[in-house]
Design a protein around this motif. Structure first.
Motif, mmCIF file in Angstrom:
data_model
loop_
_atom_site.group_PDB
_atom_site.id
_atom_site.type_symbol
_atom_site.label_atom_id
_atom_site.label_comp_id
_atom_site.label_asym_id
_atom_site.label_seq_id
_atom_site.Cartn_x
_atom_site.Cartn_y
_atom_site.Cartn_z
ATOM 1 N N ALA A 26 5.018 16.219 50.851
ATOM 2 C CA ALA A 26 4.521 17.408 51.362
ATOM 3 C C ALA A 26 5.315 18.746 51.375
ATOM 4 C CB ALA A 26 4.213 16.976 52.830
ATOM 5 N N TRP A 27 6.493 18.626 51.753
ATOM 6 C CA TRP A 27 7.615 19.675 51.700
ATOM 7 C C TRP A 27 7.312 20.350 50.185
ATOM 8 C CZ3 TRP A 27 11.794 20.709 48.713
ATOM 9 C CH2 TRP A 27 12.453 21.617 48.840
ATOM 10 N N ALA A 28 7.664 19.233 48.973
ATOM 11 C CA ALA A 28 7.597 19.607 47.776
ATOM 12 C C ALA A 28 6.107 20.437 47.350
ATOM 13 C CB ALA A 28 7.607 18.441 46.859
ATOM 14 N N ILE A 29 5.071 20.222 47.925
ATOM 15 C CA ILE A 29 3.931 20.754 47.673
ATOM 16 C C ILE A 29 4.036 22.292 48.198
ATOM 17 C CG2 ILE A 29 1.368 20.841 47.845
ATOM 18 C CD1 ILE A 29 1.391 17.910 47.329
ATOM 19 N N ALA A 30 4.626 22.220 49.429
ATOM 20 C CA ALA A 30 4.631 23.508 50.431
ATOM 21 C C ALA A 30 5.265 24.461 49.164
ATOM 22 C CB ALA A 30 5.346 23.128 51.681
ATOM 23 N N GLN A 31 6.485 23.937 48.791
ATOM 24 C CA GLN A 31 7.131 24.916 48.046
ATOM 25 C C GLN A 31 6.231 25.425 46.581
ATOM 26 O OE1 GLN A 31 9.778 25.592 49.675
ATOM 27 N NE2 GLN A 31 8.929 23.788 50.913
ATOM 28 N N LEU A 32 5.616 24.721 45.972
ATOM 29 C CA LEU A 32 4.785 24.835 44.913
ATOM 30 C C LEU A 32 3.568 25.636 45.107
ATOM 31 C CD1 LEU A 32 5.745 21.830 42.934
ATOM 32 C CD2 LEU A 32 6.994 23.944 42.733
ATOM 33 N N GLY A 33 2.839 25.160 46.330
ATOM 34 C CA GLY A 33 1.382 25.426 46.445
ATOM 35 C C GLY A 33 0.352 24.580 46.088
ATOM 36 N N TRP A 34 -0.897 25.012 46.597
ATOM 37 C CA TRP A 34 -2.214 24.039 46.162
ATOM 38 C C TRP A 34 -2.326 24.063 44.839
ATOM 39 C CZ3 TRP A 34 -3.489 20.458 49.222
ATOM 40 C CH2 TRP A 34 -3.681 20.855 50.591
ATOM 41 N N ILE A 35 -1.994 24.752 44.006
ATOM 42 C CA ILE A 35 -2.443 24.613 42.585
ATOM 43 C C ILE A 35 -1.213 24.110 41.547
ATOM 44 C CG2 ILE A 35 -2.589 26.216 40.500
ATOM 45 C CD1 ILE A 35 -3.909 28.491 41.918
ATOM 46 N N ALA A 36 0.008 24.409 41.903
ATOM 47 C CA ALA A 36 0.916 23.823 40.944
ATOM 48 C C ALA A 36 1.507 22.546 41.531
ATOM 49 C CB ALA A 36 2.252 24.771 41.168
ATOM 50 N N GLY A 57 -1.951 26.082 54.300
ATOM 51 C CA GLY A 57 -1.230 26.343 53.015
ATOM 52 C C GLY A 57 -1.836 27.490 52.319
ATOM 53 N N SER A 58 -1.243 27.782 51.019
ATOM 54 C CA SER A 58 -1.836 28.771 50.231
ATOM 55 C C SER A 58 -1.801 28.531 48.704
ATOM 56 C CB SER A 58 -0.812 29.962 50.486
ATOM 57 O OG SER A 58 0.543 29.672 49.776
ATOM 58 N N LEU A 59 -2.465 28.967 47.861
ATOM 59 C CA LEU A 59 -2.253 28.477 46.443
ATOM 60 C C LEU A 59 -0.845 28.783 45.764
ATOM 61 C CD1 LEU A 59 -5.634 30.595 45.182
ATOM 62 C CD2 LEU A 59 -5.327 28.004 45.900
ATOM 63 N N THR A 60 0.078 29.494 46.442
ATOM 64 C CA THR A 60 1.521 29.729 45.598
ATOM 65 C C THR A 60 2.332 29.132 46.470
ATOM 66 O OG1 THR A 60 1.407 31.877 46.511
ATOM 67 C CG2 THR A 60 0.506 31.561 44.509
ATOM 68 N N GLY A 61 2.212 28.408 47.538
ATOM 69 C CA GLY A 61 3.283 27.924 48.427
ATOM 70 C C GLY A 61 3.901 29.022 49.259
ATOM 71 N N ILE A 62 4.808 28.467 49.786
ATOM 72 C CA ILE A 62 5.671 29.374 50.979
ATOM 73 C C ILE A 62 5.960 30.689 50.226
ATOM 74 C CG2 ILE A 62 7.777 28.505 50.272
ATOM 75 C CD1 ILE A 62 8.848 28.573 53.006
#
Length: 485
Positions: free
Chosen positions: A63-73, A228-233
């Protein structure tokens, strides 16, 4: 005996010549074609071993990893890693036997496969990387287990004190407790004797992953929206430099979550035949990757949807220590049980390598080779080897002390993923496949394989840089053996 005689090791001390032709005509129900005890592993036990190795503490950081990368990446990178891991696992499964997939000489370990297909200095490089990575995994699992044990203690502390007590504590006693348990379990002699531990650990991994997923869904329902967002934090919450380093570290966390290639050959060596071990292992890899990817996508994405940019490094710590505190206790207890088993799955190949190497080098040394029969009520006789007891105990103590010095879960996970991903999961399987299949240099297939290898190398370097930067930041505020959480 003739040119078709195979030299097989029946135990650590005796080597006999056995004719393969004679053996195939008079197969034993207790002995395999290489003279070793009959392998009994199936697609399900192999899948259990893989799932135990794959669905580990790494799922908690997704979850933390996806938070850095966002919903797309974020999801895209997870799918990319799952494809790469599965593809290279298929290549690696074919390296278990030399020349012939059914009657060829067996490679018992990952390093044996590299020796048979590549040889030279690459064997030593592979062994060094593999066993350093296994040591690192032991350290990472010790840290993760202590975090879960502390979470159980803290949640009950908060519940009993009515949130008035900060409940700060040191992770050291919990690491020591975990280490003592691993010292006991590490005395199980061989890898194929821990199948039951793998099945228990696999069940536990599903338990805490399901609880984490369920709590994520519940949190989304409470929020009445997907965070969350498309591009992460976003820049502002962190600096631009931190955004870059964190994104790189996220790659390492995801790589670690999928890493199991380093013990694939060892798992394959527990599988019975027919059908060929490679065929069974390919099916087991497919089942395991599909199952783990589904869990990872659900846990990682729902965790990010629940917390958004503030997703915690350990998903289960993000739900607080209140309600339902008992459910979080169950999840964290399941993590501890799983990591107890996963520790052994990863370390048994290292244990076996050291002990067999020592036995070959000093075949007449009583300390190394002598066993003592001990009768255990209800379990029969146990063959206690003094060297095994001393070396495995020393190993567990060493990894526990290192864990106490560097208790940084996310950063350690990222470093481990980056360090082992490219060489062990990508480079060696591809090079062995090229050598085994005699893929022509500069052919389309050769170029595609090399591009895949180079791309994964770049990812590994970036992930390592981000994780090291994280450790440097952690060390500025940490005091060994004194900092409490």
């Amino acid at each position: 005996m003739g040119e078709n005689a195979a030299i097989v090791e029946l135990n650590h001390h005796q080597i006999f010549d056995i004719s393969v032709d004679m053996f195939s005509q008079n197969p034993s129900k207790c002995i395999d074609d290489d003279g070793r005890p009959k392998r009994t592993g199936t697609i399900w036990t192999a899948s259990a071993h893989i799932i135990t190795a794959v669905i580990g503490s790494g799922v908690l950081s997704l979850a933390w990893a996806i938070a850095q990368l966002g919903w797309i990446a974020g999801p895209a990178v997870m799918l990319l890693f799952s494809f790469v891991i599965y593809y290279t696992s298929i290549l690696l499964a074919d390296c278990y036997r030399v020349d012939d997939p059914i009657f060829g000489k067996r490679n018992y370990t990952y390093m044996d496969a590299v020796r048979s297909n590549l040889g030279g200095v690459k064997v030593k490089v592979c062994g060094l990387i593999q066993y350093l990575n296994l040591i690192g995994v032991a350290i990472g699992y010790t840290i993760a287990a202590s975090i879960s044990m502390m979470a159980i203690r803290r949640s009950n502390c908060f519940h009993n004190s009515g949130v008035k007590n900060p409940c700060r504590m040191s992770s050291n006693p919990y690491m020591i407790m975990f280490g003592i348990l691993e010292i006991i379990l590490s005395q199980i002699p061989d890898f194929d004797q821990i199948w039951w531990l793998s099945i228990v650990a696999a069940v536990m991994s599903f338990t805490y992953s399901t609880i984490g997923l369920s709590l994520g869904i519940a949190q989304v329902a409470v929020n009445k929206a997907f965070k969350g967002s498309l591009t992460g934090i976003s820049i502002g919450a962190v600096t631009q430099t931190q955004k870059i380093w964190r994104s790189f570290q996220a790659l390492g966390d995801i790589a670690f979550a999928y890493s199991y290639s380093i013990i694939l050959i060892e798992i394959q060596d527990t599988v019975k035949s027919p059908p060929s071990e490679a065929k069974t292992m390919k099916k087991a890899s497919l089942i395991s990757i599909v199952v783990t990817t589904a869990f990872y996508m659900l846990c990682g994405c729902m965790g990010y949807a629940a917390f958004g940019d503030i997703a915690p490094g350990n998903l289960l710590t993000g739900f607080g220590f209140y309600n339902p505190f008992w459910l979080l206790d169950i999840a964290n207890a399941a993590i501890v049980v799983h990591l107890v088993g996963a520790y052994q799955v990863y370390c048994q190949p290292l244990f076996a390598f050291v002990e067999k190497s020592a036995s070959r080098k000093w075949p007449k040394n009583a300390f190394i080779n002598m066993g003592i029969k001990i009768q255990i009520p209800g379990f029969g006789a146990y063959d206690l080897n003094i060297f095994r007891l001393a070396w495995r105990t020393a190993f567990v103590i060493t990894t526990t002390i290192i864990s106490m010095l560097l208790p940084f879960f996310n950063d350690i996970v990222g470093i481990l993923g980056a360090f082992g991903f490219w060489p062990l999961t990508v480079y060696f399987p591809i090079e062995m496949y090229i050598a085994q299949k005699k893929v022509p240099k500069w052919s389309t297939r050769w170029i595609c394989l090399q591009l895949l290898s180079i791309s994964c190398l770049v990812i590994s370097i970036a992930a390592a840089a981000g994780s090291v930067a994280g450790v440097v930041l952690d060390l500025k505020a940490y005091r060994p053996f004194r900092t409490s959480y």
